[in-house]
Write a protein that holds these residues in place. Structure first.
Motif, PDB file in Angstrom:
ATOM      1  N   TRP A  65     -36.989 -51.194 -46.038  1.00  0.00           N
ATOM      2  CA  TRP A  65     -36.942 -52.555 -46.548  1.00  0.00           C
ATOM      3  C   TRP A  65     -37.239 -53.554 -45.441  1.00  0.00           C
ATOM      4  O   TRP A  65     -36.815 -53.383 -44.301  1.00  0.00           O
ATOM      5  CB  TRP A  65     -35.541 -52.885 -47.086  1.00  0.00           C
ATOM      6  N   ALA A  66     -37.908 -54.642 -45.800  1.00  0.00           N
ATOM      7  CA  ALA A  66     -38.062 -55.742 -44.844  1.00  0.00           C
ATOM      8  C   ALA A  66     -36.798 -56.601 -44.902  1.00  0.00           C
ATOM      9  O   ALA A  66     -36.001 -56.469 -45.833  1.00  0.00           O
ATOM     10  CB  ALA A  66     -39.273 -56.588 -45.213  1.00  0.00           C
ATOM     11  N   HIS A  67     -36.615 -57.447 -43.933  1.00  0.00           N
ATOM     12  CA  HIS A  67     -35.462 -58.346 -43.933  1.00  0.00           C
ATOM     13  C   HIS A  67     -35.583 -59.292 -45.132  1.00  0.00           C
ATOM     14  O   HIS A  67     -36.680 -59.752 -45.442  1.00  0.00           O
ATOM     15  CB  HIS A  67     -35.443 -59.136 -42.625  1.00  0.00           C
ATOM     16  N   PRO A  68     -34.478 -59.573 -45.800  1.00  0.00           N
ATOM     17  CA  PRO A  68     -34.564 -60.416 -47.003  1.00  0.00           C
ATOM     18  C   PRO A  68     -35.124 -61.808 -46.766  1.00  0.00           C
ATOM     19  O   PRO A  68     -35.505 -62.495 -47.724  1.00  0.00           O
ATOM     20  CB  PRO A  68     -33.112 -60.509 -47.489  1.00  0.00           C
ATOM     21  N   GLU A  69     -35.198 -62.242 -45.497  1.00  0.00           N
ATOM     22  CA  GLU A  69     -35.849 -63.525 -45.226  1.00  0.00           C
ATOM     23  C   GLU A  69     -37.295 -63.506 -45.672  1.00  0.00           C
ATOM     24  O   GLU A  69     -37.889 -64.562 -45.934  1.00  0.00           O
ATOM     25  CB  GLU A  69     -35.826 -63.804 -43.718  1.00  0.00           C
ATOM     26  N   PHE A  70     -37.886 -62.328 -45.713  1.00  0.00           N
ATOM     27  CA  PHE A  70     -39.282 -62.220 -46.101  1.00  0.00           C
ATOM     28  C   PHE A  70     -39.428 -61.937 -47.588  1.00  0.00           C
ATOM     29  O   PHE A  70     -40.531 -61.756 -48.084  1.00  0.00           O
ATOM     30  CB  PHE A  70     -39.971 -61.117 -45.287  1.00  0.00           C
ATOM     31  N   GLY A  71     -38.312 -61.917 -48.282  1.00  0.00           N
ATOM     32  CA  GLY A  71     -38.360 -61.648 -49.721  1.00  0.00           C
ATOM     33  C   GLY A  71     -37.967 -60.224 -50.011  1.00  0.00           C
ATOM     34  O   GLY A  71     -37.375 -59.539 -49.178  1.00  0.00           O
ATOM     35  N   GLN A  72     -38.283 -59.759 -51.198  1.00  0.00           N
ATOM     36  CA  GLN A  72     -37.974 -58.381 -51.577  1.00  0.00           C
ATOM     37  C   GLN A  72     -39.224 -57.555 -51.308  1.00  0.00           C
ATOM     38  O   GLN A  72     -40.162 -57.528 -52.108  1.00  0.00           O
ATOM     39  CB  GLN A  72     -37.566 -58.331 -53.055  1.00  0.00           C
ATOM     40  N   VAL A  73     -39.237 -56.933 -50.136  1.00  0.00           N
ATOM     41  CA  VAL A  73     -40.434 -56.245 -49.665  1.00  0.00           C
ATOM     42  C   VAL A  73     -40.077 -54.842 -49.189  1.00  0.00           C
ATOM     43  O   VAL A  73     -39.082 -54.654 -48.499  1.00  0.00           O
ATOM     44  CB  VAL A  73     -41.076 -57.031 -48.490  1.00  0.00           C
ATOM     45  N   LEU A  74     -40.902 -53.896 -49.589  1.00  0.00           N
ATOM     46  CA  LEU A  74     -40.724 -52.497 -49.172  1.00  0.00           C
ATOM     47  C   LEU A  74     -41.984 -52.010 -48.488  1.00  0.00           C
ATOM     48  O   LEU A  74     -43.076 -52.494 -48.768  1.00  0.00           O
ATOM     49  CB  LEU A  74     -40.512 -51.607 -50.396  1.00  0.00           C
ATOM     50  N   ALA A  75     -41.818 -51.036 -47.604  1.00  0.00           N
ATOM     51  CA  ALA A  75     -42.980 -50.358 -47.050  1.00  0.00           C
ATOM     52  C   ALA A  75     -42.757 -48.858 -47.222  1.00  0.00           C
ATOM     53  O   ALA A  75     -41.631 -48.376 -47.118  1.00  0.00           O
ATOM     54  CB  ALA A  75     -43.166 -50.703 -45.584  1.00  0.00           C
ATOM     55  N   SER A  76     -43.857 -48.152 -47.482  1.00  0.00           N
ATOM     56  CA  SER A  76     -43.754 -46.696 -47.638  1.00  0.00           C
ATOM     57  C   SER A  76     -44.867 -46.052 -46.833  1.00  0.00           C
ATOM     58  O   SER A  76     -45.890 -46.685 -46.558  1.00  0.00           O
ATOM     59  CB  SER A  76     -43.899 -46.319 -49.117  1.00  0.00           C
ATOM     60  N   CYS A  77     -44.667 -44.787 -46.468  1.00  0.00           N
ATOM     61  CA  CYS A  77     -45.731 -44.078 -45.756  1.00  0.00           C
ATOM     62  C   CYS A  77     -45.827 -42.667 -46.313  1.00  0.00           C
ATOM     63  O   CYS A  77     -44.852 -42.137 -46.864  1.00  0.00           O
ATOM     64  CB  CYS A  77     -45.473 -44.060 -44.251  1.00  0.00           C
ATOM     65  N   SER A  78     -46.992 -42.075 -46.162  1.00  0.00           N
ATOM     66  CA  SER A  78     -47.204 -40.835 -46.919  1.00  0.00           C
ATOM     67  C   SER A  78     -48.083 -39.826 -46.198  1.00  0.00           C
ATOM     68  O   SER A  78     -48.777 -40.125 -45.230  1.00  0.00           O
ATOM     69  CB  SER A  78     -47.829 -41.205 -48.271  1.00  0.00           C
ATOM     70  N   PHE A  79     -48.043 -38.647 -46.737  1.00  0.00           N
ATOM     71  CA  PHE A  79     -48.914 -37.552 -46.302  1.00  0.00           C
ATOM     72  C   PHE A  79     -50.366 -37.905 -46.574  1.00  0.00           C
ATOM     73  O   PHE A  79     -51.268 -37.355 -45.942  1.00  0.00           O
ATOM     74  CB  PHE A  79     -48.498 -36.297 -47.087  1.00  0.00           C
ATOM     75  N   ASP A  80     -50.602 -38.841 -47.481  1.00  0.00           N
ATOM     76  CA  ASP A  80     -51.981 -39.193 -47.838  1.00  0.00           C
ATOM     77  C   ASP A  80     -52.649 -40.081 -46.784  1.00  0.00           C
ATOM     78  O   ASP A  80     -53.664 -40.701 -47.036  1.00  0.00           O
ATOM     79  CB  ASP A  80     -52.020 -39.854 -49.227  1.00  0.00           C
ATOM     80  N   ARG A  81     -52.036 -40.183 -45.611  1.00  0.00           N
ATOM     81  CA  ARG A  81     -52.580 -40.877 -44.441  1.00  0.00           C
ATOM     82  C   ARG A  81     -52.499 -42.395 -44.537  1.00  0.00           C
ATOM     83  O   ARG A  81     -53.119 -43.107 -43.748  1.00  0.00           O
ATOM     84  CB  ARG A  81     -54.041 -40.475 -44.161  1.00  0.00           C
ATOM     85  N   THR A  82     -51.784 -42.882 -45.535  1.00  0.00           N
ATOM     86  CA  THR A  82     -51.679 -44.329 -45.637  1.00  0.00           C
ATOM     87  C   THR A  82     -50.231 -44.791 -45.598  1.00  0.00           C
ATOM     88  O   THR A  82     -49.301 -44.016 -45.834  1.00  0.00           O
ATOM     89  CB  THR A  82     -52.279 -44.858 -46.955  1.00  0.00           C
ATOM     90  N   ALA A  83     -50.116 -46.100 -45.306  1.00  0.00           N
ATOM     91  CA  ALA A  83     -48.827 -46.771 -45.470  1.00  0.00           C
ATOM     92  C   ALA A  83     -49.103 -47.943 -46.398  1.00  0.00           C
ATOM     93  O   ALA A  83     -50.232 -48.456 -46.444  1.00  0.00           O
ATOM     94  CB  ALA A  83     -48.288 -47.268 -44.128  1.00  0.00           C
ATOM     95  N   ALA A  84     -48.100 -48.357 -47.157  1.00  0.00           N
ATOM     96  CA  ALA A  84     -48.331 -49.445 -48.105  1.00  0.00           C
ATOM     97  C   ALA A  84     -47.166 -50.423 -48.062  1.00  0.00           C
ATOM     98  O   ALA A  84     -46.036 -50.057 -47.739  1.00  0.00           O
ATOM     99  CB  ALA A  84     -48.498 -48.884 -49.516  1.00  0.00           C
ATOM    100  N   VAL A  85     -47.493 -51.674 -48.404  1.00  0.00           N
ATOM    101  CA  VAL A  85     -46.467 -52.717 -48.472  1.00  0.00           C
ATOM    102  C   VAL A  85     -46.351 -53.158 -49.921  1.00  0.00           C
ATOM    103  O   VAL A  85     -47.370 -53.414 -50.581  1.00  0.00           O
ATOM    104  CB  VAL A  85     -46.838 -53.922 -47.577  1.00  0.00           C
ATOM    105  N   TRP A  86     -45.143 -53.259 -50.421  1.00  0.00           N
ATOM    106  CA  TRP A  86     -44.892 -53.588 -51.817  1.00  0.00           C
ATOM    107  C   TRP A  86     -44.005 -54.815 -51.910  1.00  0.00           C
ATOM    108  O   TRP A  86     -43.078 -54.979 -51.112  1.00  0.00           O
ATOM    109  CB  TRP A  86     -44.188 -52.422 -52.514  1.00  0.00           C
ATOM    110  N   GLU A  87     -44.274 -55.661 -52.915  1.00  0.00           N
ATOM    111  CA  GLU A  87     -43.402 -56.815 -53.119  1.00  0.00           C
ATOM    112  C   GLU A  87     -42.928 -56.851 -54.551  1.00  0.00           C
ATOM    113  O   GLU A  87     -43.672 -56.544 -55.493  1.00  0.00           O
ATOM    114  CB  GLU A  87     -44.136 -58.115 -52.779  1.00  0.00           C
ATOM    115  N   GLU A  88     -41.701 -57.233 -54.737  1.00  0.00           N
ATOM    116  CA  GLU A  88     -41.140 -57.303 -56.083  1.00  0.00           C
ATOM    117  C   GLU A  88     -41.534 -58.617 -56.738  1.00  0.00           C
ATOM    118  O   GLU A  88     -41.437 -59.683 -56.137  1.00  0.00           O
ATOM    119  CB  GLU A  88     -39.618 -57.191 -56.026  1.00  0.00           C
TER     120      GLU A  88
END
Lengths: 383, 635
Positions: A65-88
């Motif tokens: 999770w990112a700090h709530p100052e930046f909102g509701q934000v998640l980051a994930s990383c994977s075997f598929d060689r990518t990382a992604a940023v998600w926002e609610e």
């Protein structure tokens, strides 16, 4: 007394990571089923799944999770060689009634050529910065210059660690006396490069990250690494999950005014615990760095605490289902801590039920586990 | 893959807080996740059993907090001999709070239907009993630090307080039809004697004496002995030595009665006589009546060595414990703690209590009090203050886990000079901001203690949350409180956008009453002033409105995207008689600027041609009027 509440996670495959948000009211899980789930804690303490969506085209290793100052934000990383940023996104009213929320992808980071093994946000005083590490040994630091626009991230630094990376941890200290510092752990089987933990520090002059330290005494695969909260101290504390649990103290040595290189550290081992008697997979600090939790292949979670003399010892053992381990002792085995004292085993008459406290440990063989687990990445022949 | 043990344990320790001690056990919300081989994955969230957060215990935390804060504010400059009574009184306050809590719990334990709950409450009661026992002894030995003579009296009180069953038994006996025939009669008499309650023993014996004509003289003799036992009076003019002499005389007299076999024919009276002379074997024969080795210790001292000095205690304590306890059974933790207390080893007491009870409440408050009495400094100043602070930090950290008790924790952190502040900073920023009210509470605490970063952060989080939920007014006021200019700008733009699409402003009250806060960002200032312009226009104060509009454009705080809107607003003003006729300069000024603006607007791509045409028409007309006016009115 401990109470363990079980939630049917409904992931269709192994869960690789679980992460609380800043306030402990939300939780994210990620799995080999390629999805991430978000859980919200209601007022009565029940956890409900409020979102579940496919995030990658391979196993998702970590979620954060990112700090709530930046909102509701998640980051994930994977075997598929990518990382992604998600926002609610605040959903439609009927979604709210159903208790569902939507997360949308803000960006995909595709720079890695191998499985991305960890993703962490940097401390908030550094702005909105995301860090990934990959099996090919590269640590990448991204920044979103406009914190209102999560679609724009620029790659600020690429650090080549020469060893396959498995985990990263930022030093949370926001003190001006401490330049930004990141620890990288490796699970590489290469024996030439001895130390499996590297510490990189940001240099104001070169505006680059430079290696400050390698922990040469850590020679086995490192699965997890965590800086402890700083508490205004001059030194840093780092916990490492490897074949055992280790706690290091890094004391910055006085810099010459003319020195432009990274800080030199005096490295001390504060504690070493092999109670799990097997590979330790995760270590995690509480917010005041007074409690460390570790989990291992023995199927147990152990809690470690220091007394006022700074002696570390085991203060509790939980089984994999969260229930306390009764009838077992917390006595460290032969290789006890460097400065640790032995664990008290007294069952006090005063305490009534003793659930959750130290008991006697029955030695048992670790479960049969092949060294090649889903966590150690072998480069597959195909993607 | 199938060979793999599919138990992957991912641990995530809640960043929330350190173990909270409710009924003296750790509270630790830990999320443990496991995936079982069968494919259905489970997440296990571990936490402390919150049922133990009974309102009764909460009262204990609340009231002890009150006492704690009072203790911290005792003036340091008073000489210590004035402070001792205060410390004793504080110690007694703590103990009475414990007792009150204990009594309430006992009542609930007895009245509840739920067997499991009753056991739980029962356990808590026994823990509190032990705590009060230890605390009381510490008060006598360390805080009050009574000298020889008084020491025994205090220890007697201590034992009596913790052996309430004697009174119960006595009541039962006295309320029976024939007390002297009650099977418990002699047990009560002996118990009274063992506790040194000789007056009550005499009263009980009088009942027996009244009926025993044969042994009348024996009873008289016993009554005489009982009445004559010297009791040390701390306030008297006689010294301890003089008391000792008197006591020895009495002791010899009792011994003579034994030797003379004065009570030989009455087994009960003989027994009492042996007790009075302090015969150990007799005392040990009554283990069930004594029930604890420390009762045995005090009784033995009462009848063998009432002038015991504090420094001699540990020797007697050791031997009494050894004599009383079965050689097979090992001393329990409570025994070791009491022994350490009799040994005056304060640190051992604290250490053993911390470990055995895992109860931060008790050791934290007791250690704090002992530290105020300057009792921990005898070892090492640094060491002593570290220990106190360590325990208080642990206790307060645990309190932060609770949805309402966290506010108590703040005061505890305030009185931890070394790490209190940083602990507070770390804990308080993690308090879930469920409601605005809670957020404001948290903010007040941070503001009172000059924690600007925490204030900013909390306000930012609230502002962001409000914005996400489209509550612009709330978002704006939070970002102003956070002094976050960038965010205030963003929200002001949203307001302005809203205006453009809907034609009205929202949150008018807020915008009107910002005062100097509007200066936080240019965009915000513009928003406020623009709204003011609309108000003036609505109130038909066209001159003022025109002036304001002019200054808005001149001051360049109007965003480019808004110029079209402003010019459109300027249009009707240019038509207004009031402006064009009475304030031609104003009109001309407006004209100048609108020309410039229109010129600029041509550079923008999305201008509406009709609007521009209208403007040009209006400007031309106006200019004509103005020129005419200028010409006719004499400047």
């Amino acid at each position: 007394m401990f109470v363990a509440r079980s939630i049917a996670a409904d992931h269709k495959d192994l869960i690789h990571d679980v992460s609380y948000d800043f306030h402990g009211r939300r939780m994210a899980t990620c799995s080999s089923d390629q999805s991430v789930k978000v859980w919200d804690k209601s007022e009565n303490g029940e956890w409900h799944c409020t979102a579940s969506w496919k995030t990658h085209s391979g196993s998702v290793w970590r979620v954060t999770w990112a700090h709530p100052e930046f909102g509701q934000v998640l980051a994930s990383c994977s075997f598929d060689r990518t990382a992604a940023v998600w926002e609610e996104i605040v959903g439609e009213s009927n979604d709210k009634q159903r208790g569902q929320s939507h997360w949308i992808k803000r960006t995909t980071l595709v720079d890695s050529r191998t499985s991305v093994t960890d993703v962490k946000f940097a401390p908030k005083h550094m702005g909105l910065m995301l860090t990934t590490c990959s099996a090919d040994g590269v640590v990448r630091i991204y920044e979103a210059p406009d914190v209102m626009n999560l679609s724009q991230w620029s790659l600020q630094h690429e650090i080549s660690c020469k060893l396959s990376c498995s985990c990263i941890s930022w030093n949370p200290s926001s003190s001006r006396a401490h330049p930004p510092m990141i620890a990288v752990g490796s699970d590489d089987s290469n024996v030439t490069y001895g130390g499996k933990v590297q510490i990189y520090e940001y240099n104001e002059n070169t505006r680059k990250y430079a290696k400050a330290e390698t922990l040469m005494t850590v020679t086995d695969a490192v699965h997890d690494i965590a800086f402890a909260p700083n508490l205004g101290r001059s030194f840093h504390v780092l916990a490492i999950a490897t074949k055992d649990v280790r706690i290091f103290k890094l004391v910055p040595m006085r810099k010459e005014s003319t020195s432009t290189g990274p800080t030199k550290f005096e490295v001390q081992i504060v504690a070493q615990f092999d109670n799990h008697n097997s590979q330790v997979w995760r270590v995690s600090w509480n917010i005041t760095s007074t409690l460390l939790a570790s989990s291992g292949d023995d199927g147990c979670v152990r809690l470690w605490k220091a007394n006022y003399m700074d002696n570390w010892k085991c203060t509790g053992i939980l089984k994999g289902d969260g229930s306390p381990l009764t009838g077992s002792s917390g006595q460290p085995t032969a290789m006890s801590t460097v400065v640790g004292s032995s664990v008290q085993t007294s069952q006090s008459v005063l305490n009534g039920t003793s659930a959750g406290r130290i008991g006697k440990r029955t030695p048992f063989a670790p479960p049969l586990r092949q060294l090649t687990s889903s966590k150690i990445y072998q480069h597959p022949a195909y993607y | 893959l199938d060979e793999l043990d599919r138990q992957t344990l991912c641990l995530c320790l809640t960043h929330t807080h350190t173990p909270f001690l409710t009924c003296f056990n750790s509270y630790l919300p830990v999320c443990v996740s496991g995936a079982t081989g069968s494919g259905s994955s489970l997440i296990h969230v571990v936490r402390k059993d919150e049922d133990i957060y009974s309102p009764i215990l909460r009262k204990l935390f609340n009231e002890s907090h009150h006492i704690f804060v009072g203790l911290q504010t005792i003036r340091e400059d008073l000489p210590s001999k004035n402070k001792k009574p205060q410390f004793v009184s504080i110690s007694k306050s703590y103990r009475s709070v414990i007792r009150a809590c204990m009594e309430e719990l006992q009542q609930v334990a007895v009245s509840t239907q739920d067997a499991e709950l009753a056991t739980q409450y029962g356990n808590q009661v026994s823990i509190l009993l032990a705590i009060e026992l230890i605390w009381n002894l510490c008060e006598v030995l360390f805080i009050d630090a009574v000298p020889a003579g008084s020491l025994l009296l205090h220890l007697l009180d201590w034992v009596r307080l913790h052996k309430a069953d004697v009174d119960e038994k006595a009541r039962e006996v006295l309320q029976s039809e024939s007390p002297v025939e009650h099977h418990g009669y002699w047990d009560v008499v002996v118990s009274y004697v063992l506790q040194g309650r000789l007056e009550e023993a005499r009263q009980m014996l009088a009942k027996q004496a009244a009926q025993q004509y044969a042994d009348k003289n024996m009873y008289k003799l016993m009554d005489n002995l009982l009445s004559k036992m010297p009791v040390y009076n701390p306030g008297s003019i006689h010294t301890l030595t003089e008391f000792d002499v008197k006591w020895r005389h009495w002791h010899e007299e009792v011994d003579r009665c034994l030797q003379d076999k004065s009570f030989a024919s009455n087994v009960h009276l003989e027994l009492i006589c042996k007790i009075l002379v302090g015969d150990e074997d007799t005392l040990l024969e009554h283990k069930e009546l004594l029930s604890t080795w420390y009762h045995f210790l005090v009784t033995r001292l009462l009848f063998a060595h009432p002038t015991i000095k504090p420094t001699e205690l540990h020797y007697y304590a050791q031997s009494c414990m050894a004599m009383f306890l079965d050689s097979r059974s090992a001393p329990e933790t409570l025994d070791s703690i009491l022994l350490a207390a009799f040994d005056f080893d304060i640190h051992q007491v604290i250490k053993d209590c911390s470990i055995a009870l895992n109860n931060w409440w008790f050791v934290a408050h007791l250690t704090d009090l002992l530290d105020h009495c300057k009792l921990l400094q005898s070892h090492n100043l640094h060491f002593g203050s570290n220990l106190r602070e360590f325990l208080l930090l642990e206790y307060a950290s645990g309190l932060f886990n609770h949805h309402s008790l966290w506010q108590l924790a703040v005061d505890y952190f305030d009185h931890c000079p070394e790490f209190g502040r940083v602990y507070l900073e770390l804990h308080i920023e993690r308090v879930p901001l469920d409601t605005e009210r809670k957020a404001l509470k948290v903010l007040r605490i941070c503001e009172q203690r000059q924690m600007p970063e925490q204030v900013r952060s909390i306000c930012k989080i609230m502002a962001k949350r409000a914005l996400r939920n489209n509550r612009l007014g709330s978002a704006l006021s939070w970002s102003i409180r956070a002094k976050d200019a960038a965010f205030a700008t963003l929200i002001s733009e949203r307001f302005l956008q809203d205006y453009c699409t809907r034609g009205t402003f929202s949150d008018l009250d807020l915008i009107d009453n910002l005062g100097p806060a509007m200066l936080l960002s240019d965009r915000l200032t513009f928003l406020v002033k623009y709204h003011e312009f609309h108000k003036l226009y609505g109130e038909k104060c066209f001159t003022e409105a025109a002036k304001l509009l002019l200054s808005l454009i001149t001051a360049k705080i109007a965003p480019r995207s808004f110029w079209m809107t402003l010019l459109t607003d300027a249009l009707p003003l240019l038509e207004q008689k009031e402006v064009s006729q009475t304030h031609p300069h104003l009109s001309l000024g407006l004209y100048d600027l609108t020309v410039i603006c229109v010129f600029w607007s041509f550079q923008e791509e999305d201008i509406e041609l009709t609007k521009v045409e209208l403007l040009r028409l209006a400007l031309a007309r106006n200019l004509a009027k103005a020129i005419v006016k200028e010409g006719t009115v004499d400047a």
